[in-house]
Design a protein around this motif. Structure first.
Motif, mmCIF file in Angstrom:
data_model
loop_
_atom_site.group_PDB
_atom_site.id
_atom_site.type_symbol
_atom_site.label_atom_id
_atom_site.label_comp_id
_atom_site.label_asym_id
_atom_site.label_seq_id
_atom_site.Cartn_x
_atom_site.Cartn_y
_atom_site.Cartn_z
ATOM 1 N N LEU A 20 -23.975 -4.937 1.320
ATOM 2 C CA LEU A 20 -22.888 -3.758 1.718
ATOM 3 C C LEU A 20 -22.283 -4.218 3.020
ATOM 4 O O LEU A 20 -20.756 -4.354 2.982
ATOM 5 N N ALA A 21 -22.822 -4.702 3.975
ATOM 6 C CA ALA A 21 -21.993 -5.208 5.326
ATOM 7 C C ALA A 21 -21.246 -6.413 4.936
ATOM 8 O O ALA A 21 -20.115 -6.313 5.384
ATOM 9 N N ASP B 296 -17.967 -5.083 2.878
ATOM 10 C CA ASP B 296 -17.116 -4.416 4.170
ATOM 11 C C ASP B 296 -16.382 -5.345 4.986
ATOM 12 O O ASP B 296 -15.363 -4.841 5.218
ATOM 13 N N HIS B 297 -16.888 -6.739 5.180
ATOM 14 C CA HIS B 297 -16.167 -7.339 6.193
ATOM 15 C C HIS B 297 -16.364 -8.817 5.727
ATOM 16 O O HIS B 297 -17.355 -9.663 6.093
ATOM 17 N N LEU C 243 -17.044 -12.364 7.356
ATOM 18 C CA LEU C 243 -18.229 -12.668 7.724
ATOM 19 C C LEU C 243 -18.570 -13.904 6.990
ATOM 20 O O LEU C 243 -19.191 -14.970 7.561
ATOM 21 N N THR D 221 -11.826 -4.851 -1.090
ATOM 22 C CA THR D 221 -12.872 -3.746 -1.079
ATOM 23 C C THR D 221 -12.117 -2.363 -0.483
ATOM 24 O O THR D 221 -12.805 -1.535 -0.518
#
Lengths: 424, 424
Positions: A73-74, A77-78, A81, A111
């Motif tokens: 998920l993280a 989201d970004h 990374l 996203t």
């Protein structure tokens, strides 16, 4: 100036009057008030914390999220990374690879964009593959509609099916109040069928048939049958044979089968297996679902986390079930699945009259007293529906495992005191 | 066996027949088909890509998300990151501090738990503080209901307000189809008022008053007034004086004012400012909102990203507006805010007849031809409502800035050809 034409007493009565949601109702609001009192005046109550056994909300009670899911998920989201060197030491290799795959399936890796109305095609493909692998029958991504939680999915179906107050939906009693509330909200008729407590909350076709005919004789056009498996609040798991009969019944009677299977991974007994109604309807075969595979970097920790959660829930369910069954006037069926116990209370006549005197259902009266004496929050069975004249409470199995013994001993002390005080 | 009782032709007609959603309608489905054709048979069409100017979906067209928001989101989704040393070099210091603050305001730091029905209290406190700072008037977290997007908020209000088909909602024409669809879905009556194109889509109280009285004379109980500011699809920004008159009108007539202010940051002209209706209703005063502050580590890049997006959108809006106004038979108001242009088409009579011959609205006919000739996807004005006998298209300003010149030249070539082909 005209008086304001819109006020609470002339809002849509379907919303204001008919939608009751016991798991967030009076008892919970009272519990929140007591919690504030504990903060501002510590020591002013006979307990020092509120124990929420009312709502199926595990992470609010300290259950940790599964690491693999949160990593993916993280990263989604970004996505920047994924281009950084440090990410390789912060995230597991398979989470990085899964996030990369997911992002590649999203148009423009965006996203933050509106997606296809049914949900992102690439994700529906993955879900269809998971269902096919679970059931052993093909699944088609075009048949899948992703919603943000189960509630919007249920509302969508009720909205499609219910045209007016003569359209009926067959619902189990006891049922999760999402169903009664959404049927009321969309202006339809709830056609109840009773789960049989004496056969472990069994679903009997003869009762279905009787309720259907009864409703039809009153001019109700019954459109669909709701089945919750594993059961909420009743915790039973349907037998395969029973599921076949249900499918046949729906086919014969021209009913849409609305199968609520959100607790399919929460099974606590060895002699029962979850079978999806999709699989049953197509008949036979069962495989694994689409999560980290043995050999992936995260697999060992993923499996340990998941098994740890489920094994602990099974121990908590068993401990609470035994405790309830050891008390006078309480009878509790085995929790085979889901996250709930739904014990029946045989209350003394005096208690029933005391409840009546304060204008409360006996189980709501009991739950309120339990809260005030112990800080334990449960939901009265009247919020889910029950055979008239019987009384229940729904208690989740979700408080942290180390708190269960204290819950049991507090509950026991309260219950014995309550029974003694109202003994006939 | 009985025939299945549930079929497409006996579903809830409010859902199936009345909910039209032009921004995702026929033209878009046709565009998706052409996109597939481009993939499977490259070179088979007179263009090599589809340019989506139909939906306000910036990130799907390559607009990058704001880094600060995504950093905070990733940290909240996977809070374990906050305990790792590498995180300090991967994330900005203020994103780490913001995520820490947010997590501290969530009971049990549980971002995977059900929250309070209105949304997490700590986040509502922060939002209330932001609104208070924006408006210069106090805001109360208990008055705030968080929803996942604007649509559920609109549906919730319509559900509360509409009891039956005699309850009416005043809506601007042109309007975003979310309003017409949600009113139809909840079984109410849309009471239209026309925005005045000749005064830059002005909202005139005299027209509001006239439409209200007209509806009341037909037995409609008008419950609320929808105002979209900045406008969608019309792009105008209301003047403060006009807003005061609207508030007074609602107060006098006992109407709920439903203010859709989602585009409050998208203002492209120097002589207009966004004023919230909340502020107007309480009167005067304007400050900054609650985002990274000057001095925070991310502030420079946050401001550069945000200003970059808004300045680029302003240039795109201006370029498209000028291009439209230089074409024969097109007149386009200035885009003061939001993300849309809504130019009016004066089509030759022959084109109108050609559209009629294939059973299409003239603007839908035009949009379909535009798509087939150029790959540019716009939405016909008939999907938003317009003064009868006028025709419009809605074109977003969202394609990447470097693509705008190509869009303009393709559009120009198509339009000139179209006008020549159908000249009366």
């Amino acid at each position: 100036m005209a008086a304001p034409s819109v006020a609470v007493d002339n809002l849509n009565p379907k919303v204001v009057l008919k939608c009751e949601y016991a798991v967030r109702g009076e008892i919970v609001i009272h519990a929140q008030r007591l919690q504030q009192q504990l903060q501002t005046q510590p020591g002013s109550l006979p307990f020092d914390e509120i124990l929420y056994c009312n709502i199926g909300n595990p992470q609010s009670l300290g259950q940790q999220p599964v690491t693999f899911f949160r990593e993916v998920l993280a990263l989604c989201d970004h996505p920047c990374l994924l281009e950084k060197e440090e990410t390789k030491s912060l995230f597991s290799a398979d989470a990085i690879s899964r996030a990369t795959t997911i992002l590649a399936s999203i148009p423009g890796r965006a996203t933050g964009a509106y997606s296809h109305s049914q949900g992102i095609k690439g994700l529906r493909d993955a879900i269809a593959a998971g269902i096919a692998s679970r059931d052993g029958y093909p699944a088609n991504a075009d048949d899948i509609f992703l919603t943000d939680g189960a509630s919007p999915g249920v509302h969508m179906m009720m909205q499609l099916l219910i045209r007016n107050e003569k359209d009926g939906i067959l619902c189990p009693i006891p049922q999760y109040p999402l169903y009664s509330a959404s049927i009321a909200l969309h202006g339809g008729a709830l056609v109840p069928y009773y789960l049989n407590e004496s056969t472990g909350w069994g679903l009997e076709i003869s009762d279905l048939k009787k309720q259907l005919e009864d409703a039809r004789s009153k001019g109700i056009d019954v459109r669909a049958l709701v089945v919750i498996n594993p059961g909420n609040p009743t915790g039973q798991v349907l037998a395969e044979e029973n599921q076949r009969d249900i499918v046949k019944f729906c086919k014969n009677e021209g009913l849409v089968l609305l199968a609520d299977e959100v607790y399919q991974e929460n099974i606590y007994v060895d002699n029962k297996k979850f079978n999806s109604f999709k699989k049953i309807a197509r008949s036979m075969g069962y495989k694994e679902d689409d999560l980290p595979l043995a050999g992936d970097a995260s697999y060992a920790s993923y499996k340990a986390e998941k098994d740890g959660i489920l094994q602990s829930l099974a121990r908590r369910a068993k401990a609470l079930e035994n405790a309830f069954n050891n008390l006078e006037g309480i009878k509790c069926n085995k929790t085979e699945g889901a996250m709930y116990l739904f014990p029946q209370l045989s209350l003394p006549q005096k208690a029933i009259e005391a409840a009546k005197a304060v204008n409360k259902a006996p189980d709501a009266f009991y739950a309120l007293r339990l809260l005030e004496a112990t800080g334990i929050v449960v939901v009265p069975g009247s919020g889910f529906g029950q055979v008239p004249g019987t009384w229940h409470i729904r208690c989740t199995i979700l408080p942290q495992e180390e708190k269960i013994p204290a819950i049991i001993s507090r509950f026991k002390a309260f219950h014995e005191g309550f029974m003694a005080a109202y003994r006939d």
